[in-house]
Scaffold this active site. Structure first.
Site: not given
Length: 652
Positions: A356-357, A115, A474, A462, A170, A46, A197
């Site tokens: 498994g995870l 402004k 599947t 899951t 601003c 500014e 600012s």
């Protein structure tokens, strides 16, 4: 600006208060440097031509006249550069002085944005010197040409439809209804803020949050250039805190009390896609012609990316952020299941545990939901179903996990029933084809479904979101359940969620042993599960070792999760995703490998939609989900040709 990226710069130049000639030289010097970096949009602070802190010098004709001359000189200087440049200066319009942002491109002054909101409290006295531009809609004549002066003005590139820039100054950002909000609703994609600012304790984080929030609320790029420490320090100090944001994310930020240039790239195509997706991004109160459009042209060039491309977009950066995210996700999963169990009055759940995870996470979440309902964990019927490809390691981990959790452990081998099924349908047991594999998956699901009927329980799914995206499930087998707690968890995040459980066990009041078989080694079991290769274990072992590794067949999940995130969250083009992938994984995967697996992703994603069209219920936890009832309404027979053809061009 290939793929919609535009390189932008926020600049805080060296400055001497009221020394217009010096300030002009510094602005030109910084334009030179930013241009060398490829910046196409440059924003200065500014009143950068004069300095913000001139105070009553703004009442002097000398300063105002010299500032205007400097602007004309700067416009001429810009002729050599292909960039839209915003600078600040005091400008006389019909006898009144305004604090304006001047837009310059290729030797021309395109317009002035005044402004709107002038602070006149505490240390600020702007009303003493300037008028508000709230109602100003005028023009001034320069070299025989009328240049518009209005806050309702958008600078639009003729040859780049998503490059539409609005400006505010601003304090305009700090008010209840910032002009940038309405500029964006009128079509602006990028907002520039020419600011001064000052710095006080705590203002840095507030300013950062303000810029970030406004860019998110307005779905825009936001460039904030602030006056630096060369401003007068008579009563206040300025910090030169420059910021570049994009839809809530800070792309680049300058250190406090620094001078110079910060540069990043704003993704205009991403912003356009977000607005297209957000159908509530509108304001019917704006009249069609309320905002003036000023056009310019810009050369379309490839933009070299310097912004960070996260190779794991589903995984938050920083341990504290990651821990917080994991806790929140687990709570969402558990609360979703808790509500479902409460609604149907069910006190039992059946879940298949493979070691498994995915099944580990599902069991941990189910245990959490049971704890919230104050149900005995023995109501969780956890079933191991060893088959032709079950390894000792996964079997041992499954059994240990169930016992440590305190669930009702059941073991039901599928070997004999599958062999009988093969005889019934004439399947050669030595032929390890898709029938061989899927028969096992469906047998396991049949066991779980029938057991749930017998026990008056529900089957907990899951499978995770990454598997669903690829169709790596599947149909009517592990693809089906009665409530799928992992349905919107990407594979790359599953690992961190299980790890989070392991790391927080010491501080978890729910860790008490609920089974006589518990040895207190849940953490060790979880750590070994985390170290086990991902596999469906549907093919016979080779000397006791897993031979079927999922990522060898469909590709690395970290790549697929990256493709999934950018394709669904942002709607990005395949070639753009490939470009980003090359940056994100430049030290890990060859380009040909990335391209191969991206083609695999698109082929499978399109061909496997029929599985996603009939998914069971499950909680959404993040911004990307595949539920046909919520986030992904996609025809099952849509063609992938357009996407694959674009990727084919990348092979050349």
């Amino acid at each position: 600006m290939k793929d919609g990226y535009i390189k932008v710069a926020a600049i805080t130049p060296a400055l001497k208060v009221a020394d217009v000639k010096y300030n002009l030289d510094m602005i030109c010097k910084n334009i030179d440097m930013a241009a060398k970096e490829g910046a196409k949009l440059m924003v200065f602070p500014e009143l950068s031509i004069t300095g913000y802190s001139c105070q009553d010098l703004f009442l002097q004709d000398c300063l105002i006249e010299e500032a205007f001359k400097a602007l004309l000189e700067l416009a001429g200087y810009s002729r050599e550069y292909d960039a839209l440049i915003f600078v600040g200066l005091p400008l006389m319009v019909k006898g009144k002085l305004y604090n304006v942002a001047a837009a310059i491109k290729g030797g021309e002054i395109l317009g002035f944005v005044p402004k709107t909101y002038l602070p006149n409290y505490n240390e600020f006295y702007e009303v003493r010197h300037f008028y508000s531009g709230r109602d100003l809609d005028s023009s001034i004549e320069i070299n025989g040409e009328k240049i518009p002066v209005s806050r309702k003005m958008i600078f639009a590139a003729k040859n780049m439809q998503d490059l539409r820039v609005g400006a505010e100054l601003c304090e305009d950002l700090w008010v209840a209804a910032p002009p940038s909000t309405f500029l964006c609703l009128a079509g602006a994609d990028i907002i520039v803020n020419l600011s001064a600012s000052n710095q006080i304790v705590g203002k840095e984080s507030y300013r950062r949050n303000l810029v970030s929030s406004q860019s998110a609320r307005s779905i825009c790029g936001y460039i904030y250039a602030s006056a630096g420490s060369d401003e007068s320090s008579q009563d206040i100090v300025f910090s030169g805190h420059d910021l570049i944001a994009e839809n809530g994310r800070i792309l680049k930020e300058s250190p406090l009390f620094s001078k110079g240039i910060i540069i990043s790239e704003i993704d205009l195509k991403y912003l356009a896609a977000e607005r297209r997706r957000m159908t509530t991004f509108e304001d019917t109160s704006l009249s069609e012609n309320e905002y003036r459009e000023v056009t310019f042209e810009i050369n379309i060039e490839e933009t070299k990316l310097t912004r960070y491309v996260d190779p794991q977009p589903f995984v938050p950066a920083g341990q504290s952020n990651l821990d917080k995210r994991c806790s929140e996700i687990i709570e969402i999963q558990a609360m979703g299941l808790k509500k479902r169990l409460e609604h149907i009055g069910c006190k039992k759940a059946v879940i298949g545990i493979s070691g498994g995870l995915d099944s580990t996470l599902a069991l941990l979440v189910t245990a959490r939901a049971f704890d919230y309902l104050k149900l005995d964990r023995k109501g969780i019927i956890a079933v191991t179903m060893p088959g032709f490809g079950t390894s000792d390691r996964t079997y041992r981990n499954a059994v240990n996990l169930i016992n440590e959790i305190g669930a009702d452990y059941r073991e039901i081998s599928i070997v004999d029933s599958v062999k009988q099924h093969f005889k019934d349908i004439g399947q050669d047991i030595n032929k390890h084809d898709i029938c061989y594999e899927n028969s096992q998956a469906r047998e396991r699901t049949q066991i779980l479904m029938d057991l749930s009927n017998k026990e008056n329980a529900i089957v907990i799914g899951t499978g995770d979101m990454s598997e669903l995206a690829l169709g790596w499930a599947t149909y009517n087998g592990d693809h089906m359940s009665m409530y799928a707690v992992n349905a919107s968890i990407p594979k790359t995040l599953v690992r961190y969620l299980v790890d989070h459980f392991a790391k927080t066990l010491e501080n978890d009041t729910r860790k008490e042993k609920t089974s006589a078989n518990s040895s207190g080694n849940l953490k060790e079991t979880l750590q070994d599960i985390l170290a086990t290769p991902v596999s469906p274990e549907l093919l016979p072992l080779n000397q006791g070792k897993i031979v079927q590794k999922t990522e060898d067949l469909v590709g690395p999940y970290e790549l697929h999760d990256f493709f999934l995130y950018h394709a669904l969250r942002f709607g990005q083009d395949p070639e753009k995703i490939f470009r980003l992938s090359k940056i994100a994984f430049k030290d890990k995967f060859e380009e040909k490998e990335i391209l191969k697996w991206e083609e695999t992703f698109y082929r499978r994603f399109f061909s496997q939609q029929f599985k996603r069209s009939c998914l069971p219920d499950g909680p959404k936890v993040g911004s990307v989900a595949l539920s046909p009832r919520g986030d992904l309404r996609m025809p099952s027979d849509a063609a992938s040709r357009l996407w694959l053809e674009r990727l084919k061009k990348e092979e050349a």
